[in-house]
Motif scaffolding. Structure first.
Motif, PDB file in Angstrom:
ATOM      1  N   ASP A   1       0.875  -1.171   0.000  1.00  0.00           N
ATOM      2  CA  ASP A   1       0.000   0.000   0.000  1.00  0.00           C
ATOM      3  C   ASP A   1       0.910   1.218   0.000  1.00  0.00           C
ATOM      4  O   ASP A   1       1.523   1.559   1.018  1.00  0.00           O
ATOM      5  CB  ASP A   1      -0.907  -0.003   1.242  1.00  0.00           C
ATOM      6  CG  ASP A   1      -1.916   1.147   1.239  1.00  0.00           C
ATOM      7  OD1 ASP A   1      -1.690   2.133   0.510  1.00  0.00           O
ATOM      8  OD2 ASP A   1      -2.923   1.058   1.963  1.00  0.00           O
ATOM      9  N   GLY A   2       1.016   1.853  -1.165  1.00  0.00           N
ATOM     10  CA  GLY A   2       1.948   2.965  -1.316  1.00  0.00           C
ATOM     11  C   GLY A   2       1.494   4.262  -0.687  1.00  0.00           C
ATOM     12  O   GLY A   2       2.267   5.225  -0.628  1.00  0.00           O
ATOM     13  N   TRP A   3       0.224   4.322  -0.263  1.00  0.00           N
ATOM     14  CA  TRP A   3      -0.297   5.499   0.441  1.00  0.00           C
ATOM     15  C   TRP A   3      -0.134   6.768  -0.390  1.00  0.00           C
ATOM     16  O   TRP A   3      -0.025   7.861   0.126  1.00  0.00           O
ATOM     17  CB  TRP A   3       0.414   5.643   1.780  1.00  0.00           C
ATOM     18  CG  TRP A   3      -0.483   6.025   2.907  1.00  0.00           C
ATOM     19  CD1 TRP A   3      -1.848   6.011   2.924  1.00  0.00           C
ATOM     20  CD2 TRP A   3      -0.073   6.474   4.209  1.00  0.00           C
ATOM     21  NE1 TRP A   3      -2.316   6.403   4.145  1.00  0.00           N
ATOM     22  CE2 TRP A   3      -1.244   6.693   4.960  1.00  0.00           C
ATOM     23  CE3 TRP A   3       1.155   6.682   4.805  1.00  0.00           C
ATOM     24  CZ2 TRP A   3      -1.211   7.132   6.287  1.00  0.00           C
ATOM     25  CZ3 TRP A   3       1.188   7.108   6.121  1.00  0.00           C
ATOM     26  CH2 TRP A   3       0.025   7.347   6.851  1.00  0.00           C
ATOM     27  N   ARG A   4      -0.081   6.582  -1.713  1.00  0.00           N
ATOM     28  CA  ARG A   4       0.070   7.687  -2.680  1.00  0.00           C
ATOM     29  C   ARG A   4       1.314   8.553  -2.432  1.00  0.00           C
ATOM     30  O   ARG A   4       1.340   9.737  -2.761  1.00  0.00           O
ATOM     31  CB  ARG A   4      -1.188   8.561  -2.708  1.00  0.00           C
ATOM     32  CG  ARG A   4      -2.445   7.772  -3.057  1.00  0.00           C
ATOM     33  CD  ARG A   4      -3.513   8.611  -3.685  1.00  0.00           C
ATOM     34  NE  ARG A   4      -4.700   7.824  -3.982  1.00  0.00           N
ATOM     35  CZ  ARG A   4      -4.841   7.006  -5.016  1.00  0.00           C
ATOM     36  NH1 ARG A   4      -3.855   6.860  -5.872  1.00  0.00           N
ATOM     37  NH2 ARG A   4      -5.967   6.342  -5.212  1.00  0.00           N
ATOM     38  N   THR A   5       2.335   7.971  -1.858  1.00  0.00           N
ATOM     39  CA  THR A   5       3.578   8.724  -1.659  1.00  0.00           C
ATOM     40  C   THR A   5       4.453   8.692  -2.904  1.00  0.00           C
ATOM     41  O   THR A   5       5.395   9.467  -3.039  1.00  0.00           O
ATOM     42  CB  THR A   5       4.389   8.138  -0.484  1.00  0.00           C
ATOM     43  OG1 THR A   5       4.666   6.754  -0.749  1.00  0.00           O
ATOM     44  CG2 THR A   5       3.613   8.261   0.816  1.00  0.00           C
ATOM     45  N   ASN A   6       4.159   7.767  -3.812  1.00  0.00           N
ATOM     46  CA  ASN A   6       4.879   7.635  -5.084  1.00  0.00           C
ATOM     47  C   ASN A   6       6.363   7.344  -4.889  1.00  0.00           C
ATOM     48  O   ASN A   6       7.203   7.750  -5.687  1.00  0.00           O
ATOM     49  CB  ASN A   6       4.709   8.899  -5.943  1.00  0.00           C
ATOM     50  CG  ASN A   6       4.907   8.613  -7.423  1.00  0.00           C
ATOM     51  OD1 ASN A   6       4.698   7.489  -7.880  1.00  0.00           O
ATOM     52  ND2 ASN A   6       5.305   9.618  -8.177  1.00  0.00           N
TER      53      ASN A   6
END
Length: 258
Positions: free
Chosen positions: A126-131
């Motif tokens: 789950d990248g947590w939208r940190t890119n």
């Protein structure tokens, strides 16, 4: 299991164990006080750290040196960076890794794990939208983890390059989930259909996939038994009914909520 709910310190009598095989610490303010127990449990096979305070990099470095027999590691919302993942990468028997909402981890750390942990069968990110984890890390997985059976990708931005590498390099992939990934459209789904012959279960949630991408399953993925589609606004009931006629044994679980 090494569960706890708020003890302020760990007695010396439990700072090492010759028999513990599983430790799970969840939502502990002082979870890091269990580090000696984790490090000194030489037969440990499963380690789960979930929403526990403290910097876990040093602990995971030590785990990699002393507990190389670990087969399952779950890290969720804990302070860990690529330094900790380097420790994880020394667990050469690792088969399952959950890396959930760990914003300091990047492609660099995932590449280290992929290159060394070649027995990997399950990977959840789950990248947590940190890119910070994307194409580079996933392409390393595709190259070095041919035995991968389950892959879950959430809130990331992989491009068609890494997704194509995954479906080509991981021919044994049986379970695949793509959730909240704005870079996965019809072309990427069609690539999965064309290459994932072993795929049995697929979940697509919150991706810009349309009826055209879902329709591709009429002729691909011959072993697919369940297709779940959630919150994909360009998918409607028309393709669902059509696909049910084409592949009646396939279990379809599709909603159209936004």
């Amino acid at each position: 299991n090494g569960n706890g709910d708020g003890a302020e310190s760990v007695p010396l009598s439990v700072t090492s164990s010759s028999s513990l095989k599983s430790i799970c610490l969840k939502e502990l303010v002082n979870g890091h006080s269990f580090a000696p127990l984790i490090i000194n449990s030489k037969k440990l096979e499963t380690l789960k750290l979930i929403r526990c305070s403290g910097d876990w990099d040093v602990t995971l470095e030590s785990v990699g040196k002393l507990n190389s027999g670990l087969v399952e590691i779950h890290l969720e919302k804990v302070q860990v960076s690529d330094v900790g993942l380097l420790g994880v990468s020394k667990c050469l028997k690792l088969e399952s890794l959950h890396l959930v909402k760990a914003p300091e981890c990047s492609d660099v750390g995932l590449c280290q794990v992929a290159e060394r942990c070649k027995m990997m069968k399950k990977l959840h990110i789950d990248g947590w939208r940190t890119n910070r984890i994307g194409d580079s890390g996933l392409m390393a997985v595709a190259k070095h983890c041919p035995n991968l059976q389950e892959l879950v990708l959430i809130a990331m931005y992989p491009t068609s390059l890494s997704l194509a590498a995954i479906v080509s390099g991981c021919q044994g992939l049986e379970r695949f989930a793509l959730c909240g990934i704005c870079t996965v459209g019809d072309a990427e789904i069609e690539s999965i259909v064309a290459k994932c012959g072993a795929l049995r279960k697929l979940c697509i949630k919150g991706c810009p996939v349309s009826n055209a991408g879902i329709a591709a399953f009429a002729s691909g993925c011959p072993n697919l038994v369940k297709l779940k589609v959630r919150k994909c606004r360009r998918v409607n009931g028309e393709v669902v009914e059509w696909l049910r006629e084409k592949r009646s044994p396939l279990v379809l679980s599709i909603d159209f909520s936004t």
